[in-house]
Motif scaffolding. Structure first.
Motif, PDB file in Angstrom:
ATOM      1  N   GLY A 104      26.719   2.638 -50.104  1.00  9.38           N
ATOM      2  CA  GLY A 104      27.881   3.224 -49.436  1.00  9.38           C
ATOM      3  C   GLY A 104      28.176   4.606 -49.979  1.00  9.38           C
ATOM      4  N   PRO A 105      29.333   5.173 -49.584  1.00 13.65           N
ATOM      5  CA  PRO A 105      29.720   6.508 -50.061  1.00 13.65           C
ATOM      6  C   PRO A 105      29.815   6.503 -51.592  1.00 13.65           C
ATOM      7  CG  PRO A 105      31.193   5.723 -48.322  1.00 13.65           C
ATOM      8  CD  PRO A 105      30.331   4.575 -48.694  1.00 13.65           C
ATOM      9  N   PRO A 106      29.351   7.585 -52.263  1.00 12.15           N
ATOM     10  CA  PRO A 106      29.191   7.560 -53.726  1.00 12.15           C
ATOM     11  C   PRO A 106      30.405   7.067 -54.516  1.00 12.15           C
ATOM     12  CG  PRO A 106      28.241   9.553 -52.805  1.00 12.15           C
ATOM     13  CD  PRO A 106      28.873   8.832 -51.659  1.00 12.15           C
ATOM     14  N   ALA A 107      31.615   7.539 -54.205  1.00 10.19           N
ATOM     15  CA  ALA A 107      32.774   7.171 -55.037  1.00 10.19           C
ATOM     16  C   ALA A 107      33.062   5.668 -54.911  1.00 10.19           C
ATOM     17  CB  ALA A 107      33.984   7.988 -54.625  1.00 10.19           C
ATOM     18  N   GLN A 108      33.061   5.176 -53.672  1.00 13.75           N
ATOM     19  CA  GLN A 108      33.317   3.736 -53.455  1.00 13.75           C
ATOM     20  C   GLN A 108      32.217   2.900 -54.087  1.00 13.75           C
ATOM     21  OE1 GLN A 108      33.621   2.982 -49.279  1.00 13.75           O
ATOM     22  NE2 GLN A 108      35.661   3.844 -49.095  1.00 13.75           N
ATOM     23  N   THR A 116      22.585   1.703 -44.982  1.00 15.69           N
ATOM     24  CA  THR A 116      23.862   2.274 -44.527  1.00 15.69           C
ATOM     25  C   THR A 116      24.507   3.091 -45.650  1.00 15.69           C
ATOM     26  OG1 THR A 116      24.111   0.187 -43.386  1.00 15.69           O
ATOM     27  CG2 THR A 116      26.026   1.604 -43.387  1.00 15.69           C
ATOM     28  N   SER A 117      24.905   4.336 -45.330  1.00 15.46           N
ATOM     29  CA  SER A 117      25.512   5.131 -46.404  1.00 15.46           C
ATOM     30  C   SER A 117      26.966   5.494 -46.106  1.00 15.46           C
ATOM     31  CB  SER A 117      24.694   6.408 -46.627  1.00 15.46           C
ATOM     32  OG  SER A 117      24.638   7.126 -45.414  1.00 15.46           O
ATOM     33  N   ARG A 118      27.414   5.298 -44.854  1.00 18.24           N
ATOM     34  CA  ARG A 118      28.755   5.785 -44.504  1.00 18.24           C
ATOM     35  C   ARG A 118      29.876   4.824 -44.882  1.00 18.24           C
ATOM     36  NH1 ARG A 118      27.905   7.581 -38.471  1.00 18.24           N
ATOM     37  NH2 ARG A 118      30.142   7.181 -38.389  1.00 18.24           N
ATOM     38  N   ILE A 119      29.549   3.546 -45.008  1.00 24.40           N
ATOM     39  CA  ILE A 119      30.598   2.572 -45.360  1.00 24.40           C
ATOM     40  C   ILE A 119      30.105   1.703 -46.507  1.00 24.40           C
ATOM     41  CG2 ILE A 119      31.748   2.419 -43.111  1.00 24.40           C
ATOM     42  CD1 ILE A 119      29.947   0.053 -42.461  1.00 24.40           C
ATOM     43  N   LEU A 120      31.057   1.163 -47.256  1.00 26.79           N
ATOM     44  CA  LEU A 120      30.682   0.294 -48.370  1.00 26.79           C
ATOM     45  C   LEU A 120      30.060  -0.977 -47.786  1.00 26.79           C
ATOM     46  CD1 LEU A 120      30.810   0.109 -51.455  1.00 26.79           C
ATOM     47  CD2 LEU A 120      32.997  -1.096 -51.207  1.00 26.79           C
ATOM     48  N   THR A 121      28.827  -1.251 -48.180  1.00 24.99           N
ATOM     49  CA  THR A 121      28.075  -2.344 -47.538  1.00 24.99           C
ATOM     50  C   THR A 121      27.479  -3.253 -48.607  1.00 24.99           C
ATOM     51  OG1 THR A 121      27.515  -0.816 -45.756  1.00 24.99           O
ATOM     52  CG2 THR A 121      26.211  -2.826 -45.898  1.00 24.99           C
ATOM     53  N   SER A 170      38.989   1.373 -42.918  1.00 20.74           N
ATOM     54  CA  SER A 170      38.658   1.223 -44.350  1.00 20.74           C
ATOM     55  C   SER A 170      38.226  -0.201 -44.698  1.00 20.74           C
ATOM     56  CB  SER A 170      39.846   1.602 -45.236  1.00 20.74           C
ATOM     57  OG  SER A 170      40.206   2.910 -44.996  1.00 20.74           O
ATOM     58  N   LEU A 171      37.269  -0.692 -43.978  1.00 21.14           N
ATOM     59  CA  LEU A 171      36.755  -2.040 -44.233  1.00 21.14           C
ATOM     60  C   LEU A 171      35.350  -1.938 -44.815  1.00 21.14           C
ATOM     61  CD1 LEU A 171      37.611  -3.694 -40.775  1.00 21.14           C
ATOM     62  CD2 LEU A 171      39.057  -3.541 -42.820  1.00 21.14           C
ATOM     63  N   ALA A 172      34.983  -2.974 -45.559  1.00 20.61           N
ATOM     64  CA  ALA A 172      33.594  -3.059 -46.024  1.00 20.61           C
ATOM     65  C   ALA A 172      32.795  -3.873 -45.008  1.00 20.61           C
ATOM     66  CB  ALA A 172      33.552  -3.736 -47.385  1.00 20.61           C
ATOM     67  N   LEU A 173      31.488  -3.721 -45.096  1.00 20.01           N
ATOM     68  CA  LEU A 173      30.602  -4.523 -44.250  1.00 20.01           C
ATOM     69  C   LEU A 173      29.836  -5.473 -45.175  1.00 20.01           C
ATOM     70  CD1 LEU A 173      29.469  -4.806 -41.305  1.00 20.01           C
ATOM     71  CD2 LEU A 173      27.628  -3.269 -42.015  1.00 20.01           C
ATOM     72  N   PRO A 207      46.337  -5.344 -41.319  1.00 21.72           N
ATOM     73  CA  PRO A 207      46.382  -4.695 -42.646  1.00 21.72           C
ATOM     74  C   PRO A 207      45.752  -5.582 -43.737  1.00 21.72           C
ATOM     75  CG  PRO A 207      48.488  -4.469 -41.537  1.00 21.72           C
ATOM     76  CD  PRO A 207      47.671  -5.386 -40.678  1.00 21.72           C
ATOM     77  N   GLU A 208      45.651  -6.876 -43.468  1.00 25.11           N
ATOM     78  CA  GLU A 208      45.073  -7.789 -44.492  1.00 25.11           C
ATOM     79  C   GLU A 208      43.551  -7.875 -44.392  1.00 25.11           C
ATOM     80  OE1 GLU A 208      47.797  -8.892 -42.513  1.00 25.11           O
ATOM     81  OE2 GLU A 208      49.022  -8.113 -44.176  1.00 25.11           O
ATOM     82  N   THR A 209      42.962  -7.239 -43.382  1.00 26.80           N
ATOM     83  CA  THR A 209      41.508  -7.373 -43.206  1.00 26.80           C
ATOM     84  C   THR A 209      40.782  -6.500 -44.224  1.00 26.80           C
ATOM     85  OG1 THR A 209      41.905  -7.722 -40.864  1.00 26.80           O
ATOM     86  CG2 THR A 209      39.640  -7.246 -41.511  1.00 26.80           C
ATOM     87  N   ARG A 210      39.799  -7.084 -44.869  1.00 22.91           N
ATOM     88  CA  ARG A 210      39.068  -6.364 -45.919  1.00 22.91           C
ATOM     89  C   ARG A 210      37.626  -6.055 -45.541  1.00 22.91           C
ATOM     90  NH1 ARG A 210      42.649  -4.663 -46.908  1.00 22.91           N
ATOM     91  NH2 ARG A 210      44.379  -5.439 -48.113  1.00 22.91           N
ATOM     92  N   ALA A 211      37.046  -6.876 -44.669  1.00 18.92           N
ATOM     93  CA  ALA A 211      35.618  -6.679 -44.399  1.00 18.92           C
ATOM     94  C   ALA A 211      35.238  -7.326 -43.073  1.00 18.92           C
ATOM     95  CB  ALA A 211      34.785  -7.301 -45.519  1.00 18.92           C
ATOM     96  N   VAL A 212      34.117  -6.842 -42.546  1.00 16.45           N
ATOM     97  CA  VAL A 212      33.490  -7.503 -41.393  1.00 16.45           C
ATOM     98  C   VAL A 212      32.166  -8.075 -41.892  1.00 16.45           C
ATOM     99  CG1 VAL A 212      32.606  -7.243 -39.045  1.00 16.45           C
ATOM    100  CG2 VAL A 212      34.506  -5.812 -39.809  1.00 16.45           C
ATOM    101  N   LEU A 213      31.927  -9.321 -41.505  1.00 15.95           N
ATOM    102  CA  LEU A 213      30.704  -9.998 -41.929  1.00 15.95           C
ATOM    103  C   LEU A 213      29.758 -10.084 -40.733  1.00 15.95           C
ATOM    104  CD1 LEU A 213      29.090 -12.016 -43.756  1.00 15.95           C
ATOM    105  CD2 LEU A 213      30.811 -13.704 -43.238  1.00 15.95           C
TER     106      LEU A 213
END
Ligand SMILES: Cc1ncc(COP(=O)(O)O)c(C=O)c1O
Length: 397
Positions: free
Chosen positions: A252-256, A223-228, A194-197, A160-166
């Motif tokens: 990424g997705p417009p709202a994010q 990439t458009s599907r995830i916040l990158t 729900s992680l960012a890249l 649950p603490e993971t925020r992103a993959v690098l």
């Protein structure tokens, strides 16, 4: 008195101690770790570069949290050349990728949150994450005739603490690019949890063969599907690390995306760290990259080719496959630690290579070398290294 994040073990490692001894005694050594392109004998267009820094626009202070629009447009053109349309609003200019990492870590993570990062990889990640109160959790890259992301190991590391993959594309020092099927996997994991890249593409312009260029994804900015967050900059793209200019592209997705841009704007506005002369020089410094990139590509490919010619099928030393970047990895007999090998090469032969553990290799028997040194230094150093390995492993021959 001091924050825990600065509780580093500041005692120099054994290799640094020996390097210092060489320097104090004025003894030369062949530095096969040299990866500062300004020290490797390349022909830079000095008048063009210095002229670009004298742009009259730099006489006005016109603060913009993202950096001057003209400069960002030149970054957008760089990606347009790769077939990706990036709006200059998605681009933030920074003084280094380190600063860009700080922005992204600050944007995404609360103290104690974590980011998954490849191992082996760039040693500075440990420091960057720690300074930004982020925990770095390593996911393995595995080697089996070539490098790949260990899919099975990665997903269970998400908490649950993971925020992103690098990802590093291509990675330093393994030289492995992210392949399309790896990207599909990463997108799925990031979407699901729900992680960012975060994609570090500083070496992206340096595939080591045409085939390597074909097997990779082109850039993460598509990439458009995830916040990158895609990071790159002049230090490698134009081989100008001293200019201190890097960038961050967000997609990424417009709202994010819109939320991320608003928040990053506040972070960047707090620092406004980029200097005007280098920012206004950016279009020219990027434009001039072709000549230096072709010199570097020629050098790295030729050094690699020469190295391979020295390694017969029966050789005790093997080179691991690499697809891009400025480094090569040698696998040595693991009869001693990789640090002991490096110390032996330096003390006995005055040849410096980095032990694999600097890059977090999970096992011993790897050394990392730069492919940038001049052919004369490179060949001289490699010959000594190979002779030393033979001598150590077959002393009676
Ligand atoms: C993977 C990686 N990212 C970033 C950098 C440094 O970039 P900058 O000089 O823009 O901070 C390096 C330098 O070697 C690197 O290997």
């Amino acid at each position: 008195m001091f924050a825990e994040r600065t509780n580093w073990r500041l005692t120099p490692n054994p290799l640094t101690v020996v390097i210092e001894e060489f320097r104090e005694r004025g003894l030369p050594f062949l530095d096969l770790t040299e990866s500062n392109p300004t020290r490797c004998g390349f022909a830079y267009d000095a008048p063009g570069i210095l002229g670009a820094l004298a742009n009259p626009l730099a006489m006005a202070y016109e603060p913009d949290p993202r950096g001057p629009l003209g400069a960002r447009q030149s970054v957008a053109e760089y990606y347009a050349g790769r077939g990706v349309r990036v709006d200059p609003r998605q681009i933030f200019l920074t003084t280094s990728t380190s600063e860009a990492y700080a922005y992204v870590f600050r944007l995404l993570a609360n103290p104690g949150d974590n980011v998954l990062a490849p191992a082996p990889s760039y040693p500075l990640f440990d420091f960057l994450s720690r300074l930004n109160d982020v925990k770095l959790v390593s996911y393995p890259l595995i080697y089996d005739d070539d490098w790949q992301i260990d899919f099975q190991a990665l997903e269970p590391l998400v908490t649950p603490e993971t925020r992103a993959v690098l990802v590093v594309h291509p990675n330093n020092p393994t030289g492995s690019f992210v392949r399309p099927r790896e990207m599909d996997f990463l997108v799925r994991i990031c979407e699901h949890h729900s992680l960012a890249l975060i994609a570090d593409e500083v070496f992206a312009d340096y595939p080591l063969s045409p085939a390597a260029a074909g097997e990779r994804i082109v850039t993460h900015t598509a990439t458009s599907r995830i916040l990158t967050f895609t990071l790159s900059g002049l230090s490698k793209i134009s081989a100008l690390p001293q200019m201190k200019l890097a960038w961050l592209v967000v997609n990424g997705p417009p709202a994010q995306l819109s939320d991320a841009l608003d928040r990053l704007e506040m972070i960047a506005d707090t620092y406004l760290s980029l200097s005007a002369p280098v920012a206004h020089a950016l279009p020219k410094l990027l434009e001039g990259r072709g000549s230096i990139q072709s010199q570097i590509s020629k050098r790295t490919r030729e050094n690699l080719h020469w190295l391979d010619q020295q390694l017969s099928p029966g050789s005790l030393v093997r080179r691991l496959k690499t697809s891009g970047g400025w480094y090569a990895i040698l696998r040595l007999p693991a009869t001693r630690s990789d640090e002991d090998w490096s110390l032996e090469f330096l003390r006995q032969d005055a040849v410096l290579v980095h032990p694999g553990h600097f890059f977090d290799f999970p096992t011993d028997g790897h050394v990392v070398l730069s492919l940038l040194p001049s052919p004369a230094s490179f060949q001289n150093g490699i010959k000594k290294l190979l002779t030393r390995v033979e001598h150590v492993c077959h002393p009676n021959k």
